[in-house]
Design an enzyme around this catalytic site. Structure first.
Site, PDB file in Angstrom:
ATOM      1  N   VAL A  15     -74.954  28.644 -30.063  1.00  0.00           N
ATOM      2  CA  VAL A  15     -75.733  28.206 -29.146  1.00  0.00           C
ATOM      3  C   VAL A  15     -75.958  27.184 -29.308  1.00  0.00           C
ATOM      4  O   VAL A  15     -76.213  25.934 -29.809  1.00  0.00           O
ATOM      5  CB  VAL A  15     -77.713  29.166 -29.728  1.00  0.00           C
ATOM      6  CG1 VAL A  15     -77.798  28.461 -28.832  1.00  0.00           C
ATOM      7  CG2 VAL A  15     -77.033  30.073 -29.953  1.00  0.00           C
ATOM      8  N   GLU A  38     -73.930  32.432 -27.780  1.00  0.00           N
ATOM      9  CA  GLU A  38     -74.096  33.707 -27.202  1.00  0.00           C
ATOM     10  C   GLU A  38     -75.723  34.132 -26.266  1.00  0.00           C
ATOM     11  O   GLU A  38     -76.301  33.186 -26.523  1.00  0.00           O
ATOM     12  CB  GLU A  38     -75.649  34.486 -29.096  1.00  0.00           C
ATOM     13  CG  GLU A  38     -75.513  36.295 -28.823  1.00  0.00           C
ATOM     14  CD  GLU A  38     -77.147  36.531 -30.004  1.00  0.00           C
ATOM     15  OE1 GLU A  38     -77.079  36.736 -30.221  1.00  0.00           O
ATOM     16  OE2 GLU A  38     -78.087  35.183 -29.804  1.00  0.00           O
ATOM     17  N   CYS A 111     -75.969  37.425 -36.986  1.00  0.00           N
ATOM     18  CA  CYS A 111     -77.017  35.824 -36.060  1.00  0.00           C
ATOM     19  C   CYS A 111     -78.434  36.636 -37.877  1.00  0.00           C
ATOM     20  O   CYS A 111     -79.162  37.413 -37.406  1.00  0.00           O
ATOM     21  CB  CYS A 111     -77.638  36.191 -34.824  1.00  0.00           C
ATOM     22  SG  CYS A 111     -78.701  34.730 -34.866  1.00  0.00           S
ATOM     23  N   ASN A 209     -64.307  33.631 -40.771  1.00  0.00           N
ATOM     24  CA  ASN A 209     -65.102  32.724 -40.447  1.00  0.00           C
ATOM     25  C   ASN A 209     -65.964  32.250 -41.451  1.00  0.00           C
ATOM     26  O   ASN A 209     -65.974  32.588 -42.431  1.00  0.00           O
ATOM     27  CB  ASN A 209     -66.134  32.635 -39.254  1.00  0.00           C
ATOM     28  CG  ASN A 209     -66.946  32.227 -38.756  1.00  0.00           C
ATOM     29  OD1 ASN A 209     -68.397  32.385 -38.940  1.00  0.00           O
ATOM     30  ND2 ASN A 209     -66.599  31.475 -37.706  1.00  0.00           N
TER      31      ASN A 209
HETATM   32  C1  FNR Z   1     -73.686  28.878 -35.124  1.00  0.00           C
HETATM   33  N1  FNR Z   1     -73.339  30.605 -35.527  1.00  0.00           N
HETATM   34  C2  FNR Z   1     -73.804  31.626 -34.283  1.00  0.00           C
HETATM   35  N2  FNR Z   1     -72.482  32.337 -34.511  1.00  0.00           N
HETATM   36  C3  FNR Z   1     -72.952  33.739 -33.432  1.00  0.00           C
HETATM   37  O1  FNR Z   1     -72.244  34.900 -33.525  1.00  0.00           O
HETATM   38  N3  FNR Z   1     -73.818  33.418 -32.341  1.00  0.00           N
HETATM   39  C4  FNR Z   1     -74.278  32.335 -32.277  1.00  0.00           C
HETATM   40  O2  FNR Z   1     -74.991  31.907 -31.085  1.00  0.00           O
HETATM   41  C5  FNR Z   1     -73.835  31.133 -33.205  1.00  0.00           C
HETATM   42  N4  FNR Z   1     -74.326  30.255 -32.823  1.00  0.00           N
HETATM   43  C6  FNR Z   1     -74.194  29.328 -33.764  1.00  0.00           C
HETATM   44  C7  FNR Z   1     -74.786  27.954 -33.727  1.00  0.00           C
HETATM   45  C8  FNR Z   1     -74.843  26.712 -33.711  1.00  0.00           C
HETATM   46  C9  FNR Z   1     -75.009  25.216 -33.380  1.00  0.00           C
HETATM   47  C10 FNR Z   1     -73.853  26.632 -35.561  1.00  0.00           C
HETATM   48  C11 FNR Z   1     -73.789  26.316 -36.565  1.00  0.00           C
HETATM   49  C12 FNR Z   1     -73.707  27.945 -35.516  1.00  0.00           C
HETATM   50  C13 FNR Z   1     -72.792  30.368 -36.656  1.00  0.00           C
HETATM   51  C14 FNR Z   1     -71.123  30.404 -36.200  1.00  0.00           C
HETATM   52  O3  FNR Z   1     -70.107  30.841 -34.997  1.00  0.00           O
HETATM   53  C15 FNR Z   1     -70.268  30.462 -37.359  1.00  0.00           C
HETATM   54  O4  FNR Z   1     -70.364  32.424 -37.510  1.00  0.00           O
HETATM   55  C16 FNR Z   1     -70.503  30.075 -38.592  1.00  0.00           C
HETATM   56  O5  FNR Z   1     -71.632  28.512 -38.470  1.00  0.00           O
HETATM   57  C17 FNR Z   1     -69.993  29.247 -40.024  1.00  0.00           C
HETATM   58  O6  FNR Z   1     -68.574  29.012 -39.749  1.00  0.00           O
HETATM   59  P1  FNR Z   1     -68.498  27.603 -39.403  1.00  0.00           P
HETATM   60  O7  FNR Z   1     -69.035  27.045 -39.327  1.00  0.00           O
HETATM   61  O8  FNR Z   1     -67.671  27.655 -40.931  1.00  0.00           O
HETATM   62  O9  FNR Z   1     -67.183  27.330 -38.980  1.00  0.00           O
END
Ligand code: FNR
Length: 483
Positions: A15, A38, A111, A209
């Site tokens: 996001v 998302e 989420c 992930n």
């Molecule tokens: C996210 N994550 C996330 N997941 C998702 O499915 N939709 C989204 O819109 C978001 N938004 C989001 C914003 C921000 C600022 C962060 C840091 C994370 C979760 C993300 O996709 C991921 O699953 C987690 O951050 C774990 O992965 P990493 O960070 O360890 O690579």
């Protein structure tokens, strides 16, 4: 060609981070697939699909005129649209709306935030297998593009593997697994063993992930995470948010270079400066107290951002090419403010002028000079007529002076700036001073060259500007003139 999820390196949905500029930057650096942030089904269903000919993008615009989702040709074959949904019919309606602009559609099932779960979306779906089946089957049967979903793990490996097997049967093309439970925070260790067990239990590609910080810091770590999870592909979120060049095979780039590359995409696609600033702040996270960080904190426009990063000339050339494109598309002509008597455009004096505050004497403006001149000449005071374009919300103003109309061909981000630009066009056409810094000297030089003595030129100098300011300051109409 149908998008494959085998053996891929992927920008995760995030996001506010995963907007068009960041996605393009990730592709530049080597990501194979990019997910958008998302977007919730209800919000998307209110949007209108608009082709932006100037930026060459497809924009989904909310009733409030905000661009909710923007994409372009370059990412079309590699973009996955992630939606937040809890309803199969709504999900299908969104998928049908956008399927021709994206390569695949993903459902967020991970989420844990309350705004998602209280509407039955995100991680709330993990405890409703029936709903998961219905949503995914409806999408798989209803659209022609691949469908994926992104989950978090359940309390045990067994429960998670059972859920993933059920998801596989719906016909999805791949499944992304964030190796944390819904109550776990990003700083908790990622459960690589869960992901590995899933990878070994299903035949669809598993996208691992959750490896940022702990495992993934640069490109070669991505392979290490893939290997330890036995996954087909890897999805990176925070490591890419902190330095998108994590996708570069050749290694990380210095953050300032990365930020400039990011800003160039942001400017090219008119990304709102608040979003650009937010993403830059995430990249600069532990340097926000540095001199550069403080300057970034103070910015209030895309131009300010470009000034801080010393790429103002890029900003200007982008603006000019956008203006040229608008002209070639006839957008200016259509959007020129109409006058009361429906005059044609050729009756309006037009020049490509923009008012840059820093180029003018402090506390005086071209509008003030124009008003003062009208008073001196005993003419009615200038009348400004401004319209805001629906295309990009920019303004254009026409000023009427002595029954003639003047207007800049360039649009501005505020009504006040557009009025100043129109005033400058009028002043320049009439050969009058406008309060620009250095104007006095250049007028004197010009006049000396022509052998002319003219007292009125002093009006443009600092002294003249100050006189005008004082005279206007005492005038009751001063409020109309503030810029
Ligand atoms: C996210 N994550 C996330 N997941 C998702 O499915 N939709 C989204 O819109 C978001 N938004 C989001 C914003 C921000 C600022 C962060 C840091 C994370 C979760 C993300 O996709 C991921 O699953 C987690 O951050 C774990 O992965 P990493 O960070 O360890 O690579």
């Amino acid at each position: 060609m149908v998008l494959s999820f085998c053996d891929k390196i992927i920008l995760a949905p995030m996001v506010r981070i995963g907007t068009l500029p960041m996605r393009l930057l990730a592709l530049d650096y080597g990501a194979d697939i990019v997910y958008c942030e998302e977007l919730v089904d209800i919000k998307m269903l209110q949007c209108k699909r608009v082709i932006n000919e100037v930026l060459q993008t497809v924009d989904y615009i909310a009733p409030t005129e905000r661009v909710i989702f923007q994409t372009c040709e370059r990412e079309k074959d590699r973009l996955v649209f992630q939606m937040g949904t809890s309803d199969p019919e709504r999900a299908l309606a969104v998928a049908k709306l956008i399927e021709n602009d994206v390569a695949a559609i993903d459902v967020n099932m991970g989420c844990p935030k309350e705004y998602s779960t209280k509407g039955g979306m995100g991680a709330a779906l993990l405890s409703n297998a029936e709903k998961i089946e219905k949503i995914l089957k409806t999408l798989v049967n209803g659209i022609s593009k691949p469908v994926t979903c992104k989950i978090r793990i359940l309390p045990t490996v067994e429960e998670t593997v059972n859920l993933v097997k059920l998801i596989e049967k719906t016909g999805v093309a791949a499944i992304a697994v964030h190796g944390r439970k819904k109550e776990e925070r990003p700083q908790h260790p990622v459960h690589c063993d869960f992901i590995k067990a899933i990878s070994n239990s299903v035949s669809i590609p598993v996208i691992a992930n959750g490896g940022s910080q702990e495992i993934i810091r640069e490109f070669q770590d991505i392979e290490a995470f893939r290997s330890v999870t036995a996954a087909s592909s890897v999805m990176v979120a925070r490591a890419a948010m902190w330095n998108p060049s994590v996708f570069r095979r050749e290694g990380l780039l210095p953050l300032e270079d990365v930020m400039r590359d990011y800003i160039r995409h942001a400017v090219r696609y008119n990304n709102h400066y608040t979003n650009t600033k937010y993403c830059l702040c995430q990249i600069m996270r532990d340097q926000l107290e540095s001199p550069l960080g403080r300057k970034l904190h103070a910015v209030q426009s895309a131009l300010d951002i470009c000034e801080v990063f010393e790429i103002t000339s890029f900003y200007k050339s982008c603006q000019l090419s956008q203006e040229a494109r608008k002209l070639s598309l006839n957008i200016n002509v259509q959007e020129t403010p109409e006058t009361d008597d429906n005059e044609e455009n050729h009756d309006i004096v037009q020049m490509p002028i923009r008012f840059e505050r820093k180029d003018y004497l402090p506390q005086v403006t071209p509008k003030m000079f124009l008003l003062e001149w009208c008073r001196k000449e005993k003419l009615p005071q200038p009348v400004y007529y401004t319209v805001q374009r629906s295309l990009d919300k920019f303004f254009r103003s026409v000023v009427t002076v002595n029954e003639k109309k003047y207007c800049s061909t360039l649009c501005d981000k505020s009504k006040k700036l557009a009025e100043q630009a129109a005033a400058i066009v009028c002043l320049r056409t009439l050969g009058l001073p406008e309060g620009k810094l250095g104007e006095e000297e250049s007028n004197l030089i010009r006049k000396r060259k022509r052998g002319i003595q003219d007292e009125s030129v002093s009006l443009a100098g600092t002294q003249g500007g100050e006189q005008i300011r004082k005279r206007l300051h005492n005038n009751e109409k001063f409020d109309d003139l503030k810029d």
